[in-house]
Design a protein around this motif. Structure first.
Motif, mmCIF file in Angstrom:
data_model
loop_
_atom_site.group_PDB
_atom_site.id
_atom_site.type_symbol
_atom_site.label_atom_id
_atom_site.label_comp_id
_atom_site.label_asym_id
_atom_site.label_seq_id
_atom_site.Cartn_x
_atom_site.Cartn_y
_atom_site.Cartn_z
ATOM 1 N N GLY A 1 0.750 -1.417 -0.054
ATOM 2 C CA GLY A 1 -0.009 -0.051 -0.014
ATOM 3 C C GLY A 1 0.863 1.209 -0.160
ATOM 4 N N GLU A 2 2.087 1.106 -0.406
ATOM 5 C CA GLU A 2 2.828 2.264 -0.287
ATOM 6 C C GLU A 2 2.907 3.001 -1.643
ATOM 7 N N GLN B 1 -0.369 -2.331 -12.492
ATOM 8 C CA GLN B 1 -0.624 -3.338 -11.405
ATOM 9 C C GLN B 1 -0.887 -2.236 -10.063
ATOM 10 N N GLN B 2 0.085 -1.183 -9.933
ATOM 11 C CA GLN B 2 -0.595 -0.558 -8.871
ATOM 12 C C GLN B 2 -1.892 0.115 -8.821
ATOM 13 N N LYS B 3 -2.116 0.449 -10.393
ATOM 14 C CA LYS B 3 -3.508 1.397 -10.487
ATOM 15 C C LYS B 3 -4.596 0.285 -10.055
ATOM 16 N N TYR B 4 -4.445 -1.029 -10.635
ATOM 17 C CA TYR B 4 -5.240 -2.043 -10.637
ATOM 18 C C TYR B 4 -5.382 -2.157 -8.917
ATOM 19 N N VAL B 5 -4.358 -2.330 -8.105
ATOM 20 C CA VAL B 5 -4.665 -2.673 -6.779
ATOM 21 C C VAL B 5 -5.454 -1.254 -5.990
ATOM 22 N N ASN B 6 -5.019 -0.149 -6.614
ATOM 23 C CA ASN B 6 -5.908 0.954 -6.137
ATOM 24 C C ASN B 6 -7.251 1.109 -6.439
ATOM 25 N N GLY B 7 -7.474 0.169 -7.117
ATOM 26 C CA GLY B 7 -9.021 0.049 -7.611
ATOM 27 C C GLY B 7 -9.306 0.928 -8.982
ATOM 28 N N SER C 1 -5.752 1.379 -15.455
ATOM 29 C CA SER C 1 -4.790 0.152 -15.196
ATOM 30 C C SER C 1 -4.698 -0.621 -16.807
ATOM 31 N N ALA C 2 -5.862 -0.586 -17.320
ATOM 32 C CA ALA C 2 -6.080 -1.141 -18.640
ATOM 33 C C ALA C 2 -5.607 -0.156 -19.664
ATOM 34 N N GLU C 3 -5.431 1.094 -19.576
ATOM 35 C CA GLU C 3 -4.727 2.025 -20.359
ATOM 36 C C GLU C 3 -3.357 2.131 -20.373
ATOM 37 N N THR C 4 -2.784 1.712 -19.104
ATOM 38 C CA THR C 4 -1.370 1.875 -18.884
ATOM 39 C C THR C 4 -0.820 0.626 -19.513
#
Length: 565
Positions: A179-180, A197-203, A208-211
């Motif tokens: 969570g950092e 992956q970070q954007k996916y974990v953050n919801g 995330s798909a665009e990245t």
């Protein structure tokens, strides 16, 4: 030696760098004859010969390399406990072999021993040990350990231009799961995966798909031979995970299917036999199985999950999902319409109302251990799942990792309790369908004794316990499980659809109890309050018992309408 340029050790190193492996082996054979009486030097030479021969064969003869390193380290692969650290380069290669063989725990043990070793003079080797240890701890999902290694040993890597980017990526991967925040920019294909992956974990699933879609604009050269990974399989898999998370299982399954196909295409290549080849098919197949299960494709999901269970037999989640496949296939009410038949004519007319007899369990005599979409196999799967869940240890925190469950995240104590409660509910349901009410009652009662069971789980446990007691002819005890105020309190905070399902089940079971006690009037009053086609046969039975023939014709029409709809 008189001329250092003729030193076979130096010549072997030069020939190895020039990829002239035959000449390098000749130099090492010559050197071996010089040091045959010195055990440490002889081991070093034999280790170098093993490395040259392995690289000469394109890193494909893994078994021979494994046997040689095991002999030189004095261990039986994949042992890692009693290892001499006098030859750090040999141990590092042994750790590399453990890592690519997916023995991540043993790999970390060897590397941690090397980090405490004081006879490593080569900074390059020291840096490689740190990086591999960070990667191995990431694979074990011990992210705090990854950051601990980075904090205490990573300072020299931050200033190394060749290794700085790799070090930052490894550190960022651990930070994401803890969570950092990370400061990575998606300016390379590797960074794009981590940022997505970070954007996916953050919801932030759309971002995330665009990245991930940035691969179209980034330059990269990924293949099995150079990197050991198939980039297209990884991209399709990650897109599938994103779409599955937003409840689009049909679209997700398409991406997972593409991932399996791309990985298969890569594995057909002869380079797939290399040590570094990433054989992630079981992961892609597991994800495909989950998406197909969510899309109600039970047969396809079952095949995928059976394959996943062969690779990950210690994951209780997979066994639970296999049981769910069997239940969906064998106990689906939608595929069992009511059948209305008339026999005879005039005053001798008889009406038969029944469901199609669908085989719920096998009578072929085959072993239940053979994977099949049957309730017996489902019961076996749940037994396996419960066996894999340990009992609580003293002073254990709820968030402490309890079970490593690849390919998914590890299971902590709280997740273990939730998983066991889900298993007990499904187990009780399956035993009822297998006409084993005593076992069903035991599972239901065990769940009701769990202090951490949810209200929804408790409500279903009461319903299944009541049905089991009815089948055991213990009507008075069954009624106690169907006490309306108690059930109402349990389901009051649940979603409307779930409340409706539970209410229908509770009132139907209560009506059955009153019928069996001879109180047909009370049973009829209860059933008249239920607006569900599932209780129509029971209503018809009551109308016949009370002599209301006209009402029977009305109920028959409702049954026909429900069949068509």
């Amino acid at each position: 030696m008189s001329n250092i340029k003729d030193d076979p050790a130096i010549l072997a190193h030069q020939n190895f760098l020039k990829k002239d492996y035959e000449a390098a082996l000749q130099n090492l054979n010559e050197l071996e004859s010089y040091v045959s009486h010195k055990s440490i030097l002889l081991k070093r030479v034999q280790h170098n010969k093993a490395v040259v021969e392995f690289v000469k064969g394109d890193m494909k003869d893994i078994n021979t390399f494994k046997k040689t390193l095991s002999k030189l380290t004095g261990t039986n692969f994949p042992e890692a406990e009693t290892i001499d650290t006098s030859l750090p380069c040999l141990l590092y290669n042994y750790a590399v072999l453990l890592y690519h063989s997916r023995y991540f725990y043993q790999c970390t043990i060897v590397l941690e021993k090397l980090l405490t070793c004081k006879n490593i003079k080569d900074n390059k080797l020291h840096h490689q040990i740190i990086l591999l240890l960070m990667e191995a701890t990431l694979c074990r999902r011990t992210y705090e350990k990854t950051l601990e290694v980075a904090k205490h040993h990573g300072e020299p890597l931050k200033t190394n231009n060749n290794l700085k980017d790799l070090f930052e990526r490894l550190e960022a991967r651990a930070q994401i799961y803890l969570g950092e925040k990370t400061n990575l920019k998606p300016d390379s294909i590797e960074n794009a995966f981590i940022v997505a992956q970070q954007k996916y974990v953050n919801g932030e699933v759309n971002d995330s798909a665009e990245t991930l879609g940035l691969y179209k604009t980034l330059d990269f050269n990924y293949d099995i031979k150079t990197q050991g990974e198939e980039i297209w399989a990884a991209i399709n898999n990650n897109l599938g995970v994103i779409y599955l998370s937003i409840k689009k299982p049909y679209l997700a399954s398409k991406y997972f299917q593409h991932a399996v196909k791309e990985h298969f295409r890569a594995m057909v290549n002869e380079d797939s036999e290399m040590l570094i080849a990433c054989k992630d098919r079981p992961l892609y197949v597991y994800n495909l199985g989950l998406s197909l299960l969510a899309a109600n494709n039970t047969e396809g999901s079952f095949e995928c999950l059976v394959e996943a269970a062969r690779h990950y037999p210690n994951n209780p989640r997979i066994w639970l999902r296999l049981a769910e496949c069997c239940v969906k296939k064998c106990c689906s009410d939608e595929i069992q319409p009511f059948t209305v038949k008339k026999i005879g004519s005039g005053p001798h007319t008889r009406i038969l109302l029944s469901k199609e007899n669908k085989a719920k369990y096998s009578s072929s005599g085959e072993s239940f251990a053979i994977p099949s979409l049957s309730l017996e196999f489902a019961a076996l799967c749940l037994r396996n799942a419960i066996t894999l869940l340990p009992d609580k240890e003293s002073q254990l925190e709820a968030s402490t990792t309890l079970i490593q469950a690849p390919p998914g995240p590890p299971i902590n104590w709280k997740q273990r309790c939730d998983l066991k409660n889900s298993i007990l509910v499904l187990q009780s349901y399956i035993f009822l369908h297998l006409q084993d009410p005593l076992s069903a009652l035991m599972s239901a009662n065990e769940l009701l004794n769990q202090t951490d069971a949810t209200n929804c789980q408790k409500a279903w446990a009461h319903i299944y316990a009541a049905e089991a007691l009815i089948n055991l002819d213990k009507i008075t005890e069954a009624v106690e499980h169907l006490h309306p105020p108690m059930i109402h309190e349990l389901v009051s905070i649940l979603p409307y659809q779930m409340r409706d399902m539970i209410a229908v089940s509770v009132w139907a079971k209560a009506a059955v109890c009153h019928i069996l006690r001879g109180d047909l009037i009370t049973a009829r009053k209860i059933l008249l309050q239920i607006n569900s086609p599932k209780v129509l046969p029971l209503q018809m039975y009551l109308e016949i018992c009370t002599g209301n023939i006209e009402n029977c014709h009305t109920i028959l029409r409702k049954i026909r309408i429900s069949n068509f709809s």
